[in-house]
Enzyme design. Structure first.
Site, PDB file in Angstrom:
ATOM      1  N   SER A   1      30.815  41.901  35.348  1.00 50.43           N
ATOM      2  CA  SER A   1      31.145  41.778  33.927  1.00 50.43           C
ATOM      3  C   SER A   1      32.366  40.901  33.690  1.00 50.43           C
ATOM      4  O   SER A   1      32.632  40.502  32.553  1.00 50.43           O
ATOM      5  CB  SER A   1      31.420  43.163  33.345  1.00 50.43           C
ATOM      6  OG  SER A   1      32.563  43.725  33.989  1.00 50.43           O
ATOM      7  N   GLY A   2      33.133  40.622  34.751  1.00 54.09           N
ATOM      8  CA  GLY A   2      34.388  39.907  34.579  1.00 54.09           C
ATOM      9  C   GLY A   2      35.497  40.783  34.042  1.00 54.09           C
ATOM     10  O   GLY A   2      36.527  40.278  33.575  1.00 54.09           O
ATOM     11  N   THR A   3      35.328  42.119  34.113  1.00 49.65           N
ATOM     12  CA  THR A   3      36.349  43.041  33.614  1.00 49.65           C
ATOM     13  C   THR A   3      37.700  42.777  34.254  1.00 49.65           C
ATOM     14  O   THR A   3      38.749  42.854  33.591  1.00 49.65           O
ATOM     15  CB  THR A   3      35.921  44.504  33.858  1.00 49.65           C
ATOM     16  OG1 THR A   3      34.717  44.760  33.135  1.00 49.65           O
ATOM     17  CG2 THR A   3      36.983  45.481  33.427  1.00 49.65           C
TER      18      THR A   3
ATOM     19  N   ASN B   1      45.511  47.388  26.729  1.00 50.23           N
ATOM     20  CA  ASN B   1      44.232  47.840  26.171  1.00 50.23           C
ATOM     21  C   ASN B   1      44.313  48.088  24.677  1.00 50.23           C
ATOM     22  O   ASN B   1      43.504  47.569  23.893  1.00 50.23           O
ATOM     23  CB  ASN B   1      43.765  49.128  26.866  1.00 50.23           C
ATOM     24  CG  ASN B   1      43.476  48.925  28.336  1.00 50.23           C
ATOM     25  OD1 ASN B   1      44.395  48.953  29.148  1.00 50.23           O
ATOM     26  ND2 ASN B   1      42.212  48.703  28.689  1.00 50.23           N
TER      27      ASN B   1
ATOM     28  N   SER C   1      35.792  44.307  24.242  1.00 48.16           N
ATOM     29  CA  SER C   1      35.347  44.830  25.531  1.00 48.16           C
ATOM     30  C   SER C   1      35.205  43.638  26.459  1.00 48.16           C
ATOM     31  O   SER C   1      34.949  42.517  25.999  1.00 48.16           O
ATOM     32  CB  SER C   1      34.001  45.540  25.388  1.00 48.16           C
ATOM     33  OG  SER C   1      33.369  45.702  26.642  1.00 48.16           O
TER      34      SER C   1
ATOM     35  N   ASN D   1      32.784  43.126  27.997  1.00 46.88           N
ATOM     36  CA  ASN D   1      31.380  42.759  27.854  1.00 46.88           C
ATOM     37  C   ASN D   1      31.123  41.752  26.751  1.00 46.88           C
ATOM     38  O   ASN D   1      30.081  41.080  26.754  1.00 46.88           O
ATOM     39  CB  ASN D   1      30.534  44.013  27.613  1.00 46.88           C
ATOM     40  CG  ASN D   1      30.602  44.972  28.778  1.00 46.88           C
ATOM     41  OD1 ASN D   1      31.205  44.673  29.805  1.00 46.88           O
ATOM     42  ND2 ASN D   1      29.990  46.138  28.625  1.00 46.88           N
TER      43      ASN D   1
ATOM     44  N   HIS E   1       8.033   1.135  44.232  1.00 50.25           N
ATOM     45  CA  HIS E   1       7.819   1.647  45.591  1.00 50.25           C
ATOM     46  C   HIS E   1       8.769   0.981  46.589  1.00 50.25           C
ATOM     47  O   HIS E   1       8.461   0.885  47.788  1.00 50.25           O
ATOM     48  CB  HIS E   1       6.377   1.441  46.050  1.00 50.25           C
ATOM     49  CG  HIS E   1       5.349   2.052  45.162  1.00 50.25           C
ATOM     50  ND1 HIS E   1       4.877   3.340  45.322  1.00 50.25           N
ATOM     51  CD2 HIS E   1       4.708   1.559  44.072  1.00 50.25           C
ATOM     52  CE1 HIS E   1       3.979   3.604  44.390  1.00 50.25           C
ATOM     53  NE2 HIS E   1       3.866   2.540  43.602  1.00 50.25           N
TER      54      HIS E   1
ATOM     55  N   SER F   1      36.299   3.140  60.225  1.00 51.76           N
ATOM     56  CA  SER F   1      37.443   3.291  61.109  1.00 51.76           C
ATOM     57  C   SER F   1      37.262   2.509  62.401  1.00 51.76           C
ATOM     58  O   SER F   1      38.184   2.420  63.205  1.00 51.76           O
ATOM     59  CB  SER F   1      37.655   4.772  61.446  1.00 51.76           C
ATOM     60  OG  SER F   1      36.512   5.289  62.126  1.00 51.76           O
TER      61      SER F   1
ATOM     62  N   LYS G   1      34.182  -3.972  57.123  1.00 53.63           N
ATOM     63  CA  LYS G   1      33.091  -3.269  56.458  1.00 53.63           C
ATOM     64  C   LYS G   1      33.595  -2.602  55.183  1.00 53.63           C
ATOM     65  O   LYS G   1      34.639  -1.954  55.183  1.00 53.63           O
ATOM     66  CB  LYS G   1      32.504  -2.217  57.393  1.00 53.63           C
ATOM     67  CG  LYS G   1      31.193  -1.596  56.928  1.00 53.63           C
ATOM     68  CD  LYS G   1      30.609  -0.746  58.054  1.00 53.63           C
ATOM     69  CE  LYS G   1      29.214  -0.235  57.699  1.00 53.63           C
ATOM     70  NZ  LYS G   1      29.267   0.798  56.656  1.00 53.63           N
TER      71      LYS G   1
ATOM     72  N   ASN H   1      32.189  -0.155  51.940  1.00 55.29           N
ATOM     73  CA  ASN H   1      31.074   0.711  51.538  1.00 55.29           C
ATOM     74  C   ASN H   1      31.048   0.963  50.025  1.00 55.29           C
ATOM     75  O   ASN H   1      32.088   0.857  49.358  1.00 55.29           O
ATOM     76  CB  ASN H   1      31.167   2.049  52.266  1.00 55.29           C
ATOM     77  CG  ASN H   1      31.040   1.901  53.768  1.00 55.29           C
ATOM     78  OD1 ASN H   1      30.371   0.990  54.253  1.00 55.29           O
ATOM     79  ND2 ASN H   1      31.695   2.766  54.518  1.00 55.29           N
TER      80      ASN H   1
END
Length: 461
Positions: free
Chosen positions: A99-101, A126, A134, A136, A183, A314, A319, A321
């Site tokens: 619930s993440g309470t 609270n 809540s 929730n 393709h 390396s 080179k 990329n």
């Protein structure tokens, strides 16, 4: 945190807490209970919790349920959370109670502690900070608020920026013709502005898809409290809460159409994640096209040169990329994986509550952030700066036997196939072989096989 501790109390008894922590017993219990990943909830989510507590204090004060001085102290403390302060005071692991309470109480305790210091007397986490709320309805609300703000503030502007960069580049390359490919094989010619225009349309379409979720994302669970009935919340709380949040953020937040749906499901988060996955798929396609076009420079296609940003090896000197498209492709893979997690989590709504809310929040916000940042990197460090190898394009077009397709209406498919096969076998330009195999004049062949004209479609009379 220092090594010193203090004793805090909650309904389960006493607990030692770091002396300099702003949290209290319930947060500490979560820290002790969930030493799982070391991943804390994202800053965007913590910011949204601060906004929730700020708007709740405003609504409760307006309704005469919370003394003005307490409400002001809570709102002032919440402002610090909204501003990104005290991030270290939110240590609760992502993998916690579904619930993440724990995260809700973490925020309640931190704000209560700060507010108590401002007010000079206790503010209860609270009774005051969580009044009319809540976990929730707070956590689903925070998911919607944080996601909506990320969409509006970060992702949509980034997608618009990327589409604009592609469109600008397309306009600059409108006269550049290249070999089309289906393709991965040579096909009829196409202009760069046509190819890039397809990319831009992909991004613009994704912008619209994501923006289309906002109407549902702006519906908030706040006011539903524990199970959707609104128990312990004033009947007008949800409306006033959403109005305060809308005025502050500029996003049209409103109470959810059904609190029961808003608490028990995460369908809108799943929907948004699906659109993010589609965007990731588009970015993967664009990134891979860039990688193929840039391949070489000698043994690959070599059609373009991406900006040289860093040494590519390396061990192999010289080179370079295609690092930005590679990074973007990895972002796309992560977002697609995040969507799978969110899809599973979205199925975990048992009766009146979804019980995978924290992992929904974490993955959704990560996807939003990754896509926004990757879009800007792709625009600024790849699209804007690549150059076209005109000689390579012209050479490939001249030797492309598929150009014979333009002769089909004149010489027929079978004769065209014979010309194409001979040109390919002998490595000769299609124009040269067609001149030998048909009765068409050189001028007529040049007109019919002009690559630029072939990009305009239609039958050449």
């Amino acid at each position: 945190m220092s090594g010193e501790q203090r004793i805090e109390r909650d309904s389960m008894g006493e607990l030692a807490v770091p002396a300099d922590a702003l949290w209290a017993a319930q947060t500490q219990r979560a820290v002790n209970n969930f030493p799982i990943s070391g991943l804390a909830m994202p800053p965007a989510f913590i910011r949204s919790l601060g906004l929730v507590k700020w708007a709740a204090a405003k609504a409760n004060a307006d309704l005469g349920l919370l003394d003005a001085d307490i409400a002001d102290a809570i709102a002032s403390a919440a402002e610090e959370i909204i501003a990104g302060e005290h991030v270290e005071q939110f240590p609760v692991d992502v993998f916690q109670t579904g619930s993440g309470t724990s995260s809700n109480m973490n925020c309640n305790e931190v704000i209560a502690n700060i507010a108590s210091g401002k007010l000079g007397r206790p503010v209860h986490p609270n009774d005051h900070v969580n009044m009319g709320q809540s976990s929730n309805d707070v956590i689903p609300t925070a998911i919607h608020v944080s996601a909506a703000m990320s969409v509006v503030e970060s992702l949509l502007p980034a997608l618009d920026h990327l589409a604009g960069a592609i469109e600008t580049k397309a306009a600059a390359l409108a006269s550049s013709v290249k070999t089309g490919r289906t393709h991965l094989m040579d096909a009829m010619p196409i202009r760069f502005d046509q190819e890039l225009g397809g990319w831009a349309t992909q991004i613009r379409s994704n912008f619209q898809r994501i923006a289309g979720v906002m109407g549902r994302l702006s519906g908030l669970a706040q006011g539903g409290t524990a199970v959707g009935t609104g128990i312990n919340a004033h009947p007008e709380f949800g409306v006033r809460f959403a109005a305060a949040l809308a005025q502050r953020t500029g996003i049209a937040f409103r109470p959810a159409d059904s609190y029961f749906e808003a608490l028990s499901s995460q369908d809108t988060a799943v929907e948004l994640s699906g659109q993010l996955k589609t965007t990731a798929v588009s970015l993967m396609k664009i990134a891979n096209d860039l990688r193929w076009m840039n391949s070489g420079p000698l043994a690959g296609l070599g059609e373009i040169a991406l900006p040289a940003l860093q040494p590519g090896s390396s061990i192999m000197p010289g080179k370079v990329n295609p690092v930005i498209p590679e990074a973007v492709a990895m972002v796309a893979a992560q977002v697609i994986g995040n969507d799978a997690t969110i899809t599973v989590a979205g199925q975990s709504g048992n009766f009146q509550l979804n019980v995978m809310l924290p992992v929904v929040a974490y993955n959704l916000l990560q996807s939003l952030e990754l896509l926004a940042n990757a879009s800007r990197c792709l625009a600024d460090s790849a699209i804007a700066g690549f150059t076209v190898n005109a000689d390579r394009l012209a050479d490939a077009l001249e030797r492309n036997p598929i150009l014979v397709t333009a002769l089909n209406p004149v010489i027929g498919y079978e004769k065209g196939a014979a010309v194409a096969k001979r040109a390919y076998k002998e490595g000769r330009p299609i124009l040269e072989v067609a001149a030998a195999e048909t009765e068409l004049s050189d001028a007529e062949l040049r007109r019919l096989l002009d690559p630029t004209e072939l990009t305009r479609g239609g039958i050449k009379e």
